[in-house]
Write a protein that holds these residues in place. Structure first.
Motif, PDB file in Angstrom:
ATOM      1  N   TYR A  45       0.831  -1.208   0.000  1.00  0.00           N
ATOM      2  CA  TYR A  45       0.000   0.000   0.000  1.00  0.00           C
ATOM      3  C   TYR A  45       0.864   1.257   0.000  1.00  0.00           C
ATOM      4  O   TYR A  45       2.010   1.265   0.482  1.00  0.00           O
ATOM      5  N   ALA A  97       0.409   5.492   0.872  1.00  0.00           N
ATOM      6  CA  ALA A  97      -0.374   6.626   1.370  1.00  0.00           C
ATOM      7  C   ALA A  97       0.319   7.909   0.932  1.00  0.00           C
ATOM      8  O   ALA A  97       1.542   8.039   1.062  1.00  0.00           O
ATOM      9  N   LEU A 114      -4.500  10.371   0.594  1.00  0.00           N
ATOM     10  CA  LEU A 114      -4.940   9.324  -0.329  1.00  0.00           C
ATOM     11  C   LEU A 114      -4.328   8.002   0.101  1.00  0.00           C
ATOM     12  O   LEU A 114      -3.203   7.962   0.607  1.00  0.00           O
ATOM     13  N   LEU A 115      -5.058   6.904  -0.129  1.00  0.00           N
ATOM     14  CA  LEU A 115      -4.529   5.572   0.135  1.00  0.00           C
ATOM     15  C   LEU A 115      -4.715   4.723  -1.116  1.00  0.00           C
ATOM     16  O   LEU A 115      -5.837   4.580  -1.615  1.00  0.00           O
ATOM     17  N   PHE A 116      -3.601   4.172  -1.628  1.00  0.00           N
ATOM     18  CA  PHE A 116      -3.630   3.363  -2.844  1.00  0.00           C
ATOM     19  C   PHE A 116      -3.185   1.943  -2.543  1.00  0.00           C
ATOM     20  O   PHE A 116      -2.346   1.708  -1.662  1.00  0.00           O
ATOM     21  N   GLU A 155      -6.604   4.117  -8.998  1.00  0.00           N
ATOM     22  CA  GLU A 155      -7.740   4.646  -8.248  1.00  0.00           C
ATOM     23  C   GLU A 155      -7.526   4.389  -6.752  1.00  0.00           C
ATOM     24  O   GLU A 155      -7.224   3.266  -6.346  1.00  0.00           O
ATOM     25  N   PRO A 156      -7.671   5.406  -5.934  1.00  0.00           N
ATOM     26  CA  PRO A 156      -7.394   5.239  -4.502  1.00  0.00           C
ATOM     27  C   PRO A 156      -8.447   4.390  -3.798  1.00  0.00           C
ATOM     28  O   PRO A 156      -9.625   4.405  -4.159  1.00  0.00           O
ATOM     29  N   LYS A 194      -9.892   8.476  -0.307  1.00  0.00           N
ATOM     30  CA  LYS A 194      -9.387   9.838  -0.352  1.00  0.00           C
ATOM     31  C   LYS A 194     -10.225  10.679   0.600  1.00  0.00           C
ATOM     32  O   LYS A 194     -11.438  10.469   0.733  1.00  0.00           O
TER      33      LYS A 194
END
Length: 678
Positions: free
Chosen positions: A199, A201, A249-251, A257-258, A261
């Motif tokens: 992940y 961030a 944001l977290l991906f 696409e996160p 957000k």
């Protein structure tokens, strides 16, 4: 002689040596326990993610460390510290994952052995917060934190800012870079840079990017998620946000696409952490190292006796308050000068005139006042040396060991010095009224109350307590006190206001609840029909109460019993005390001091000195007795070994002398030895 005697002697020798060694072992254990006493009980325990240091562990942990330390210097008896402890625990818990880079730390300055450490770092009030940078070298590397310590979110942001500045200046190898992504860096490039980490961030924030920096520290070393940050104008930021606020944001790695957000601007760094933990906490929890600080074992002082009557004015409490004030509170700073020096001179002059206690106690303040008035700057060591010098000359009227009686709390860090200081102040105001009630030149504010307020403001180590007392003085119009009787009445009213404000707080002893004085149990007549205090009846009670200084417990005044007999029958019996100069408030000391000066001039050799008969406070140091005991024990063991060796050798000699024919004086006196002929 018995042929078994050498074996017996050998057994006795071994037994004696074992006994001697065992005695020495017991002595060492006793000395270890006797040397381990302390007056400080920690406000924190092993369950708190806090590193507790003392004078023995501080330097090794802080100086040269590859992490920064945020340290609270506190005093376990300080009301503000007791009240702040839950906040600091919550703050430390919030920063628990920061420990590899920034360690939350505490030092208890109420522990006697830590006094030199706290004085070295110029800690004159509590709680005091300091930031020690990465690879600190000495006390000068500690930066005092003067922000709002109760706003733990702002506190964390400020520490993140200090850590970022530290990293930019020193560039530690094991720390994150704290730099934003360049404007040309794409999301795909960031995914590649984090490798197999699951992940990513991203925090969007312009400088100072404290929320981003805080999350960089929090997730540094976590293999499950990486944190990066960009400025507001970065293409990644403008793609997802347009309001110019702080966002996050977290991906999932490789996904454009996160997963999440922020829908509104982020105010606190911990909001980002909470959202990450909510979404992927179970997947990254085991990925990062968990660091648990190794705490120094908390020092637990001997519990106070909660059975003492709290509603008494005890001489032992006054002595302990004076001793703690002179040896701990006043020399807490390395140097006394300027306004604090002027305040100290005023307070010593007040104590010279109105201090309660025995004649030697009051002569102590008389001499301190004479000396301090001539000084402009005094170091802590000079002050302590002077107090010791006067103490020894007067027979040590104040104890070095602090003991509380009526001021004892249910825990070692409750009541104690603050109770003793209040009691001392009340007895001073009552004594001032006794002496000055007919003196038209007496000014209660200038002569007594303002010196006390100023002393509290500058020298009471509980900084919030000191500031609150000044606020109470202003609120209760200290400047309007003019009548002699108001000198003790004003302080009594203020004390009741303080008790009302603090009742039920964390500083309130559950066994001795703060309440209005006098309570109904002491003076039912002091209350009117509505249950309110009737000052007309309460003030005479207060005056009498603080005039009655008791000398109970081990500090009883020296005395002796006199019994008269006649023809084998007891006629009378009674208790008589020694010289009245050792009783409480036995006359003025001015003339005694003047007489002593004349005697010292006329009879300078040998110089007259006071013998220690005031409460027997100056008994020889137990350390000397321990030394003699060890020395004599070693001599005893040596003598036992020598004696055993002598017995063993003597047995061998006489057996050879008597039983071997070649050495007998009269070989014909014994029967011939039969020989077998083969």
């Amino acid at each position: 002689m018995n042929e078994k005697e050498p074996g017996v002697a050998k057994s006795l020798c071994i037994a004696a040596v074992i006994t001697g060694v065992f005695m020495l072992f017991i002595l060492v254990v006793i000395l270890a326990f006797s040397a381990g006493g302390s007056s400080g009980e920690s406000l924190y325990d092993k369950d708190d993610p806090i590193l507790e240091l003392d004078v023995d562990t501080f330097s090794a942990a802080i100086y040269g460390s590859k992490k920064a330390h945020f340290i609270e210097f506190y005093s376990s008896w300080c009301g503000a510290c007791i009240g702040y402890a839950p906040t600091f625990k919550k703050f430390a818990k919030q920063l628990e994952k920061w420990a590899p880079l920034v360690q939350v730390t505490v030092v208890n300055c109420a522990d006697d052995k830590n006094m030199p450490l706290c004085r070295e770092h110029s800690v004159s009030s509590y709680p005091s917060l300091r930031y020690f940078k990465y690879n600190s070298h000495n006390k000068d590397d500690g930066m005092k934190y003067s922000g709002d310590k109760y706003d733990i979110n702002k506190l964390a942001h400020d520490i993140a800012g200090l850590a970022q500045a530290d990293a930019q200046k020193q560039n530690p190898e094991s720390w994150p870079t704290f730099l934003p992504l360049s404007d040309t860096t794409t999301l795909e490039e960031v995914f590649k840079s984090i490798g197999t980490t699951s992940y990513l961030a991203i925090v969007v924030q312009d400088s100072p990017s404290v929320i981003a920096w805080a999350n960089l520290i929090n997730y540094h070393g976590n293999n499950g998620v990486k944190v990066a940050y960009v400025t507001q104008n970065h293409p990644i930021a403008t793609k997802f946000f347009s309001d110019g606020g702080v966002h996050a944001l977290l991906f999932s790695n490789g996904n454009q696409e996160p997963l999440w957000k922020s829908s509104s601007p982020v105010d606190k760094w911990v909001d980002v952490q909470d959202k990450i933990d909510e979404l992927i906490g179970d997947k990254i929890a085991a990925s990062g190292p968990t660091v648990h600080p190794i705490n120094a074992a908390p020092v637990i002082a001997a519990p106070s006796n909660p059975l003492n009557n709290q509603y008494e004015v005890q001489l032992v409490d006054l002595k302990s308050a004076m001793s703690y004030m002179l040896y701990k509170e006043i020399p807490r700073r390395e140097e006394i000068r300027d306004e604090p020096m002027a305040v100290l001179k005023q307070w010593m002059h007040t104590l010279k005139k109105y201090a309660p206690g025995t004649t030697p106690m009051r002569r102590l303040f008389f001499r301190l006042d004479e000396w301090i008035q001539l000084q402009s700057v005094v170091t802590a060591n000079e002050w302590i040396t002077k107090v010791d010098e006067i103490q020894q000359a007067l027979g040590n009227p104040l104890p070095k060991e602090i003991t509380w009686m009526a001021c004892a709390g249910s825990k070692p860090n409750l009541r104690g010095y603050t109770c003793g200081l209040w009691t001392l102040a009340h007895t001073i105001t009552v004594e001032a009224y006794k002496q000055e009630k007919h003196n038209t030149a007496f000014k209660p504010v200038i002569d007594v109350l303002e010196p006390f307020r100023a002393f509290i403001f500058h020298f009471l180590s509980c900084s919030e307590c000191a500031q609150n007392f000044t606020k109470e003085a202003e609120k209760n119009q200290l400047h309007l006190v003019t009548r002699p009787e108001d000198v003790y009445a004003w302080l009594w009213r203020v004390h009741n206001f303080v008790n009302k404000r603090l009742s039920g707080s964390l500083t309130d002893d559950p066994s001795f609840k703060k309440q209005q004085f006098p309570p109904k149990s002491l003076c039912a007549d002091c209350y009117d029909a509505n249950g309110d205090i009737d000052e007309a009846k309460a003030l005479p009670f207060v005056f009498k109460y603080y005039s009655n200084i008791k000398t109970d417990s081990t500090d009883n005044l020296p005395g002796y019993k006199v019994v008269e007999y006649k023809e084998g029958k007891t006629l009378s019996a009674g208790q008589r005390h020694l010289n009245p100069k050792f009783q409480v408030h036995a006359g003025k000391v001015d003339q005694l001091e003047a007489n002593d000066k004349v005697k010292n001039v006329l009879d300078a050799s040998p110089q007259r000195t006071w013998k220690d008969i005031d409460g027997y406070d100056g008994l020889p140091d137990s350390g000397r007795s321990h030394y003699y005991f060890i020395f004599l024990s070693l001599i005893g063991v040596a003598l036992i070994v020598i004696y055993c060796k002598y017995r063993k050798n003597r047995s061998k000699f006489w057996k050879t002398f008597y039983y071997k024919n070649d050495f007998k004086l009269c070989p014909w006196s014994s029967s011939p030895v039969k020989q077998n002929i083969v």
